[in-house]
Write an enzyme that holds these catalytic residues in place. Structure first.
Site, PDB file in Angstrom:
ATOM      1  N   ARG A 157      -7.241  12.111  -4.838  1.00  0.00           N
ATOM      2  CA  ARG A 157      -8.515  11.495  -4.458  1.00  0.00           C
ATOM      3  C   ARG A 157      -9.632  12.536  -4.394  1.00  0.00           C
ATOM      4  NH1 ARG A 157      -8.392   8.805   1.242  1.00  0.00           N
ATOM      5  NH2 ARG A 157      -8.690  10.976   1.810  1.00  0.00           N
ATOM      6  N   TYR A 170     -14.931 -12.008  -0.660  1.00  0.00           N
ATOM      7  CA  TYR A 170     -15.547 -10.715  -0.994  1.00  0.00           C
ATOM      8  C   TYR A 170     -16.819 -10.919  -1.814  1.00  0.00           C
ATOM      9  CZ  TYR A 170     -11.887  -7.535   0.670  1.00  0.00           C
ATOM     10  OH  TYR A 170     -11.028  -6.803   1.452  1.00  0.00           O
ATOM     11  N   ARG A 230       0.849  -1.199   0.000  1.00  0.00           N
ATOM     12  CA  ARG A 230       0.000   0.000   0.000  1.00  0.00           C
ATOM     13  C   ARG A 230       0.882   1.246   0.000  1.00  0.00           C
ATOM     14  NH1 ARG A 230      -3.733  -0.056   4.760  1.00  0.00           N
ATOM     15  NH2 ARG A 230      -4.724  -1.862   3.821  1.00  0.00           N
ATOM     16  N   ASP A 245      -6.432  -2.863  -7.544  1.00  0.00           N
ATOM     17  CA  ASP A 245      -7.109  -3.540  -6.444  1.00  0.00           C
ATOM     18  C   ASP A 245      -7.200  -5.022  -6.775  1.00  0.00           C
ATOM     19  OD1 ASP A 245      -8.806  -2.862  -3.864  1.00  0.00           O
ATOM     20  OD2 ASP A 245      -9.896  -4.444  -4.932  1.00  0.00           O
ATOM     21  N   ARG A 266      -3.573   6.489   1.673  1.00  0.00           N
ATOM     22  CA  ARG A 266      -4.171   7.575   2.431  1.00  0.00           C
ATOM     23  C   ARG A 266      -3.152   8.429   3.183  1.00  0.00           C
ATOM     24  NH1 ARG A 266      -8.171   3.552   5.411  1.00  0.00           N
ATOM     25  NH2 ARG A 266      -6.270   2.317   5.203  1.00  0.00           N
TER      26      ARG A 266
END
Length: 354
Positions: A41, A155, A28, A78, A32
């Site tokens: 974003r 998922y 990652r 992803d 963020r």
């Protein structure tokens, strides 16, 4: 060795070379914690737009490379990205994560899934990887990645992130034949997708089975390991020299089983001592990790001490320095920068402290 020295440093570690320091990257990497990512974003609020628009995805993939010069640059994407290509649509909602509606819970839904044709349905992946390869040159290795069948199935069947995985476990224990059919279809599609990434420029593939750690060892052997192995075998059949990394979150109880998949490197979370993991995995398996992402909230001296301790225990062969999971939200960017700087200078630091 002259030929080897022309390879990206990370690839030299995957070949088992004795090195002065381990290569370093972070899972990652763009996320963020980076202001440059948060700014993008704001401009492009849809995750799928950010990851499927070539120019945006390339920019995000390169943000950490330009800022910190890691030894590996991972494709911004992803694990769910290939699902629409087999007939399972998804969305990623900010603060909620992936949403699959309707979830996959019936035989008829599984029967309707079709083989993946990545050249037709995922052309942006090829473009992104080709551009990254050109931009990065040999200064870092390009990493592609895939989700493992169990995690993708979790998922798809749960319809979202879950804490207890009751829907997929109910299917596993009540309708195992249906779940095995679904896992097989996912494995075959993922293998095609991984080969597509390699053909497009990825030099390493990392497979994330994030939720396999939620399985008991016997259920891991039944529902996860065979399908991880199926993916690896298909990819290795056509690309035997591409290093394959397997990451499972919460894998301390599964370590001895993970090499059975045929991967080259096991990526460790922080719940196991890296020296003990070396012994449990055996000398033929490389290791990646395993620093707690929370360490990056500590002082610089604390960060340095954890890096040095990890490298001493891991040894100077077959180790890629990384976190035990992705970088956490609100991690100070200056601490990420310090982590990379320290990791690059570690051979000098080890000599001083020896």
């Amino acid at each position: 060795m002259a030929e080897s020295s022309q390879l990206p440093y990370l690839l030299r570690a995957t070949k088992g070379e004795v090195l002065d320091r381990p290569p370093v990257w972070m899972m990652r990497q763009a996320g963020r914690y980076m202001k440059s990512y948060r700014d993008l974003r704001e401009k492009y609020p849809s995750f799928r737009e950010r990851s499927e628009n070539v120019d945006i995805a390339v920019e995000i993939s390169l943000q950490p490379f330009h800022a910190f010069k890691p030894d590996g640059v991972i494709l911004f994407s992803d694990i769910l990205t290939p699902l629409p290509a087999i007939g399972i649509d998804f969305d990623i909602v900010e603060s909620k994560g992936p949403i699959i509606d309707p979830p996959i819970r019936t035989q008829s839904q599984i029967d309707q899934l079709h083989p993946i044709e990545p050249e037709e349905s995922l052309p942006f992946i090829r473009e992104i990887l080709q551009i990254l390869k050109r931009e990065v040159k040999n200064e870092a290795a390009i990493l592609g990645f895939i989700g493992a069948p169990w995690t993708l199935a979790a998922y798809a069947i749960e319809g979202k992130s879950s804490k207890d995985y009751t829907f997929i476990k109910r299917m596993a224990f009540c309708e195992p034949e249906m779940l095995h059919q679904f896992l097989g279809k996912l494995a075959d599609a993922i293998a095609v997708y991984a080969r597509y990434q390699i053909n497009s420029g990825a030099q390493v593939i990392q497979m994330f089975d994030s939720w396999a750690g939620q399985l008991s060892p016997q259920d891991y052997e039944t529902f996860a390991l065979p399908y991880q192995k199926r993916v690896v075998q298909q990819v290795k059949a056509t690309h035997p020299n591409t290093p394959f990394i397997l990451y499972i979150n919460g894998s301390a109880g599964l370590l001895e089983r993970m090499p059975q998949t045929g991967v080259d490197i096991v990526s460790l979370d922080w719940t196991v001592d890296i020296g003990e993991a070396r012994q449990r995995l055996g000398k033929n398996i490389g290791i990646q990790g395993n620093i707690d992402p929370g360490v990056l909230f500590g002082s610089k001296e604390f960060i340095k001490s954890r890096i040095l301790e990890t490298i001493r225990k891991a040894g100077n062969q077959g180790h890629i320095l990384n976190l035990g999971h992705g970088v956490l939200q609100k991690t100070p960017e200056e601490n990420v920068e310090f982590f990379f700087k320290t990791a690059k200078e570690v051979s000098n630091l080890l000599a001083v402290t020896a």
